[in-house]
Scaffold this motif. Sequence first.
Motif, PDB file in Angstrom:
ATOM      1  N   PHE A 259      28.727 -42.387 -56.332  1.00  6.98           N
ATOM      2  CA  PHE A 259      29.537 -41.595 -57.056  1.00  6.98           C
ATOM      3  C   PHE A 259      29.972 -40.238 -56.810  1.00  6.98           C
ATOM      4  O   PHE A 259      30.993 -39.837 -56.888  1.00  6.98           O
ATOM      5  N   LYS A 260      28.901 -39.624 -56.130  1.00 11.66           N
ATOM      6  CA  LYS A 260      29.208 -38.190 -56.001  1.00 11.66           C
ATOM      7  C   LYS A 260      30.151 -37.952 -54.940  1.00 11.66           C
ATOM      8  O   LYS A 260      31.097 -37.152 -54.754  1.00 11.66           O
ATOM      9  N   ASN A 263      33.702 -38.376 -56.306  1.00 18.62           N
ATOM     10  CA  ASN A 263      33.872 -36.888 -56.974  1.00 18.62           C
ATOM     11  C   ASN A 263      34.260 -35.950 -55.897  1.00 18.62           C
ATOM     12  O   ASN A 263      35.236 -35.360 -56.184  1.00 18.62           O
ATOM     13  N   ASP A 264      33.552 -35.834 -54.862  1.00 16.85           N
ATOM     14  CA  ASP A 264      33.758 -34.837 -53.830  1.00 16.85           C
ATOM     15  C   ASP A 264      35.109 -35.259 -53.093  1.00 16.85           C
ATOM     16  O   ASP A 264      35.778 -34.298 -52.754  1.00 16.85           O
ATOM     17  N   TYR A 266      37.623 -37.110 -54.390  1.00 20.58           N
ATOM     18  CA  TYR A 266      38.864 -37.461 -54.864  1.00 20.58           C
ATOM     19  C   TYR A 266      39.009 -36.773 -56.026  1.00 20.58           C
ATOM     20  O   TYR A 266      40.020 -36.496 -56.921  1.00 20.58           O
ATOM     21  N   GLY A 267      38.056 -35.787 -56.459  1.00 14.78           N
ATOM     22  CA  GLY A 267      37.993 -35.027 -57.656  1.00 14.78           C
ATOM     23  C   GLY A 267      37.389 -35.463 -59.020  1.00 14.78           C
ATOM     24  O   GLY A 267      37.089 -36.803 -59.146  1.00 14.78           O
ATOM     25  N   HIS A 268      36.915 -34.638 -59.641  1.00 15.98           N
ATOM     26  CA  HIS A 268      36.107 -34.932 -60.859  1.00 15.98           C
ATOM     27  C   HIS A 268      37.046 -35.864 -62.133  1.00 15.98           C
ATOM     28  O   HIS A 268      36.432 -36.737 -62.794  1.00 15.98           O
ATOM     29  N   GLN A 269      38.377 -35.524 -61.803  1.00 12.14           N
ATOM     30  CA  GLN A 269      39.062 -36.357 -62.888  1.00 12.14           C
ATOM     31  C   GLN A 269      39.176 -37.802 -62.518  1.00 12.14           C
ATOM     32  O   GLN A 269      38.994 -38.759 -63.601  1.00 12.14           O
ATOM     33  N   GLY A 271      36.687 -39.353 -60.784  1.00 12.49           N
ATOM     34  CA  GLY A 271      35.366 -39.613 -60.920  1.00 12.49           C
ATOM     35  C   GLY A 271      35.277 -40.090 -62.600  1.00 12.49           C
ATOM     36  O   GLY A 271      34.916 -41.127 -63.065  1.00 12.49           O
ATOM     37  N   ASP A 272      35.842 -39.040 -63.362  1.00  7.46           N
ATOM     38  CA  ASP A 272      35.796 -39.583 -65.012  1.00  7.46           C
ATOM     39  C   ASP A 272      36.736 -40.856 -65.313  1.00  7.46           C
ATOM     40  O   ASP A 272      36.236 -41.678 -66.187  1.00  7.46           O
ATOM     41  N   GLU A 298      26.252 -41.272 -63.677  1.00  8.77           N
ATOM     42  CA  GLU A 298      26.801 -42.356 -63.469  1.00  8.77           C
ATOM     43  C   GLU A 298      25.920 -43.725 -63.616  1.00  8.77           C
ATOM     44  O   GLU A 298      26.055 -44.768 -63.076  1.00  8.77           O
TER      45      GLU A 298
END
Length: 629
Positions: A259-260, A263-264, A266-269, A271-272, A298
């Motif tokens: 999951f990290k 995030n790295d 595609y971005g935190h948005q 990921g959310d 996650e």
Amino acid sequence: MNITSKKRNFIYLIVFLVAAFIVYVYMYTLIPVLEEEVERKIISISTTNTIEAINHTIQKNMPERDFVVTVLYNPDYRKKLKDQLSVFLTDRLQFIFLIFKDETGRYRYLLDTTAEEDVRNLLFIPLKEERDILERVYSQKIPYFMIHREIDTLGITYYVPVIQNDSVKAVLIADFSFSALKEIKSIMSTIQNAILFSIGVIIAILAVAVYYFFKNVILRQRAYIDSLTGVYNRNYLEDIRDVLDLNRYVALMLDIDYFKQINDTYGHQVGDEILKGVAKLLKKNLRDEDIIIRYGGEEFLILLKKGRDEKDNRWSLQVAQKLLNKIREFRHKDISITASIGINLDTHKARGLLDAIKKADITLYRAKRAGRNRIEIYEETDEKKGDITLAEVKEVIEKQQVVCFYQPVVDLETGSVLYFESLARIEHEGHYLPPGAFLDIIKGTFLYFKFTKLVIEYNLKQLAENPQLMISMNLSPSDFVNETILDILLSQKEETIKRIKLEVLETEDVHNYTVLKKNIERLTSAGYEIVLDDFGAGYVDFYYLTEINAKYIKIDGSVIKSIPFNQQYYKLTKHLVNFCKDINKIPIAEFVEDKKILDTLRQLKIPYGQGYYFSKPKPIEEIKKEFFL
């Protein structure tokens, strides 16, 4: 009184209460605004004259030569200016210093009236909001100030351009600090209390009317529901831990794989959105009586309620497999994901709910170590294996119980030490665990970044305390594409950088070769030397060889330890050494465990090596005694 009249009177009462509430809110919120405005004016009046006097002193003593050059290289002028500016220091004005922008655009100290040591040319790292202000000061040639408000103090920082020949040469920064203005607060507090008392009685009626509804419905829901995913949070777990009947539930831990990296990349948005999508998927495929809790970033805890006739746990396993398959089918903007699941079918044997969850957690990270994207079932032998769980690793990292041991890389002819490889350890139950015991379970999580950051900080501290120390640090490709890690490395002084080698760990999880290559080039340009680690045992050897500007190549220990006994490995190593010479790389042998291996390496003319034959990895105190004293 008829029903219509009652309704009308009730409406009037509500309107009156709402109007009173609006008046109260308006008056109540107006007081802090007035208080802040009065404080602002008083502070401005009491500081403006001082700032003008300081600036006048600088302009009055402005040299004919360039101001920055004069301050930097003329000690008499610098001392005179420092003495004159120090006169303005008071209890309220505690800091006066000058900074300038060098040719690379970085800010550096020019003069600090409060510093005993010489701070010239030291790097000044402004806060994000300060950087914007400094840029405006340089471009617009006008002063700015920023007010800081704390519980008992008010602060104001001035940023004043030092202008010479119509050009901003430096910026004067002055920090004022004021105790809270008690007289103003007392007056405003009296007015506030009067308003509060006069209208509070009326507001209390409305407050009592909505209190129980708000307490019993809204607050309880907010306290127990995760705001992002809409499932339960850890607060709910705390509430049910002592009342949940473990005979009626199965504990299942589910973690989104890598999951990290999502995030790295595609971005935190994004990921959310994936977290929300997974939570929605879980709710859709589980029953109302099943309990879904967002256990970590996650990670989800699912308490599956057993059926009355369920004795062999077959249904629970079918549900777990169904969830795993649904997650494999899940898509968000063409991004596919997988998950790892650990399930504890014997919750009734646990000492309590938290013990049952711990066992599911242990099993989850057995699934992750086994390759992810799978289900593992808890067995009683799991805890006897000494596995460390993610929760335990997280606690260790949060407590900063991270240290490094050091192993020398040795000149095979002279025995002198080229540098020491830094090898991370964590403290757990009175022992130091190597990365192999915990690294796999935190890869792809935010803990991995925190761990890497702690390792770097630990090594920088040791370099500062031990001037003789030369080290290497192991970094994965994901570390090299992490901007925060990159900023830490690039912010170091040149003399520190010269004492650090960066070893590129060869892993499969390289997702952006272009960024990786670009960032390593930035590091080599800054002065870092690059070492390719574990060469000969990985998947991307030749990409690294052709694209990464490395000075050293470490030949993997699985090859080295076999060369005295296996002709194929001997020939392979011989060709690797010749190949290194052809491409101007320096080979280093790993796993030099005995004299027989050492003699073979000397015969192959490998210049450097490391291994237990020379020294085991040791704490810094032992390294200092053995090599530096």
